[in-house]
Enzyme design. Structure first.
Site, PDB file in Angstrom:
ATOM      1  CG  HIS A   9      36.467  43.898  70.731  1.00 20.53           C
ATOM      2  ND1 HIS A   9      36.687  43.086  69.573  1.00 20.53           N
ATOM      3  CD2 HIS A   9      36.340  43.182  71.870  1.00 20.53           C
ATOM      4  CE1 HIS A   9      36.684  41.844  70.409  1.00 20.53           C
ATOM      5  NE2 HIS A   9      36.626  42.095  71.760  1.00 20.53           N
ATOM      6  CG  ASP A  62      40.097  42.943  69.316  1.00 18.63           C
ATOM      7  OD1 ASP A  62      39.973  43.689  68.456  1.00 18.63           O
ATOM      8  OD2 ASP A  62      39.891  41.892  69.131  1.00 18.63           O
ATOM      9  CG  ASN A 111      37.891  48.089  66.254  1.00 19.18           C
ATOM     10  OD1 ASN A 111      36.994  47.783  65.242  1.00 19.18           O
ATOM     11  ND2 ASN A 111      38.148  46.927  67.126  1.00 19.18           N
ATOM     12  CD  GLU A 142      28.954  46.921  69.131  1.00 18.74           C
ATOM     13  OE1 GLU A 142      29.244  47.463  68.078  1.00 18.74           O
ATOM     14  OE2 GLU A 142      28.601  45.729  69.435  1.00 18.74           O
ATOM     15  CG  LEU A 168      43.693  46.944  59.378  1.00 19.95           C
ATOM     16  CD1 LEU A 168      43.080  48.068  59.903  1.00 19.95           C
ATOM     17  CD2 LEU A 168      43.782  46.986  57.814  1.00 19.95           C
TER      18      LEU A 168
HETATM   19  C1  GRF Z   1      29.758  45.083  66.216  1.00 15.53           C
HETATM   20  O1  GRF Z   1      29.277  44.277  67.295  1.00 15.53           O
HETATM   21  C2  GRF Z   1      31.127  45.653  66.374  1.00 15.53           C
HETATM   22  O2  GRF Z   1      31.536  45.852  67.748  1.00 15.53           O
HETATM   23  C3  GRF Z   1      32.043  43.998  65.879  1.00 15.53           C
HETATM   24  O3  GRF Z   1      30.989  43.776  64.765  1.00 15.53           O
HETATM   25  C4  GRF Z   1      29.783  44.457  64.825  1.00 15.53           C
HETATM   26  C5  GRF Z   1      29.394  44.871  63.669  1.00 15.53           C
HETATM   27  O4  GRF Z   1      28.245  45.350  63.395  1.00 15.53           O
HETATM   28  N1  GRF Z   1      33.228  44.585  65.675  1.00 15.53           N
HETATM   29  P1  GRF Z   1      27.520  46.488  62.591  1.00 15.53           P
HETATM   30  O5  GRF Z   1      28.264  45.922  60.950  1.00 15.53           O
HETATM   31  O6  GRF Z   1      28.099  47.776  62.775  1.00 15.53           O
HETATM   32  O7  GRF Z   1      26.268  46.315  62.374  1.00 15.53           O
END
Ligand code: GRF
Length: 197
Positions: A112, A148, A110, A177, A96
């Site tokens: 990461h 990032d 975000n 995540e 962006l």
């Molecule tokens: C995840 O690992 C996220 O951290 C990275 O891209 C991947 C996206 O996976 N930025 P999803 O589309 O949420 O399944």
């Protein structure tokens, strides 16, 4: 707190949307609401999930815009229609521009897949293995001009196994995540995170 006072979160995706699913699944429990999903890819699998859950969605195809600035402006218009408090990038694969990032300063986050500041950019799992990292994980951070590189909100970590493949490591980090991102949104919803910008 009434429904109308829940933190309004717009999610921006490019693909699979597993983080979108995790965010949406935990929304009620964490006290926020997914008010819209925007994808730059018309065929993102995450849009199928959004449709199945009757989440409002918009496609803003970057290929339809001659410049990044024009794309960013279209993305901002699409997002603003959802009146979000927070914009959560979740597997969004475009960089962006400065104007966009400044416009949403302190409201743009975000996830990461690395322990930032280690391994910004792509292919984080293979790079972590290559570097012989013994720890790896995921980071939720505010988005700034630095790729990032914005202020870190929270991280989740794991120990790297010997002889693990990038795919195995990616799968284990993804589980982290899916727990981490909703938790951070919950903390934002409860006002427990100071906006640093
Ligand atoms: C995840 O690992 C996220 O951290 C990275 O891209 C991947 C996206 O996976 N930025 P999803 O589309 O949420 O399944």
């Amino acid at each position: 707190m009434g429904l109308s006072q829940r933190l309004r979160v717009a999610v921006v995706i490019s693909g699979r949307g597993s983080n979108l699913t995790a965010l949406h699944t935990a929304a009620d429990a964490q006290g926020y609401e997914i008010v819209g999903v925007v994808s730059n890819q018309a065929h993102a699998a995450g849009l199928l999930y959004a449709r199945s859950q009757a989440l409002p969605q918009t496609v803003v195809d970057h290929q339809s815009y001659a410049t990044r600035t024009l794309f960013d402006e279209a993305l901002a218009r699409a997002l603003d229609r959802y009146e979000p408090d927070i914009i959560a990038l979740a597997g969004f694969l475009r960089v962006l521009g400065t104007a966009f990032v400044h416009r949403y300063a302190g409201r743009l986050i975000n996830i990461h897949p690395s322990l930032l500041p280690a391994f910004p950019g792509l292919n984080t799992h293979a790079r972590a293995l290559q570097a012989g990292a013994t720890e790896h994980g995921a980071t939720v951070h505010f988005v700034t001009d630095a790729l990032d590189g914005g202020p870190i909100i929270e991280q989740a970590r794991l120990r790297v196994y010997p002889n693990e493949t990038p795919e195995q490591l990616a799968a284990r980090v993804l589980v982290l995540e899916h727990a981490l991102y909703p938790q951070v949104l919950g903390r934002l919803a409860r006002g427990q995170i100071a906006i640093p910008l």
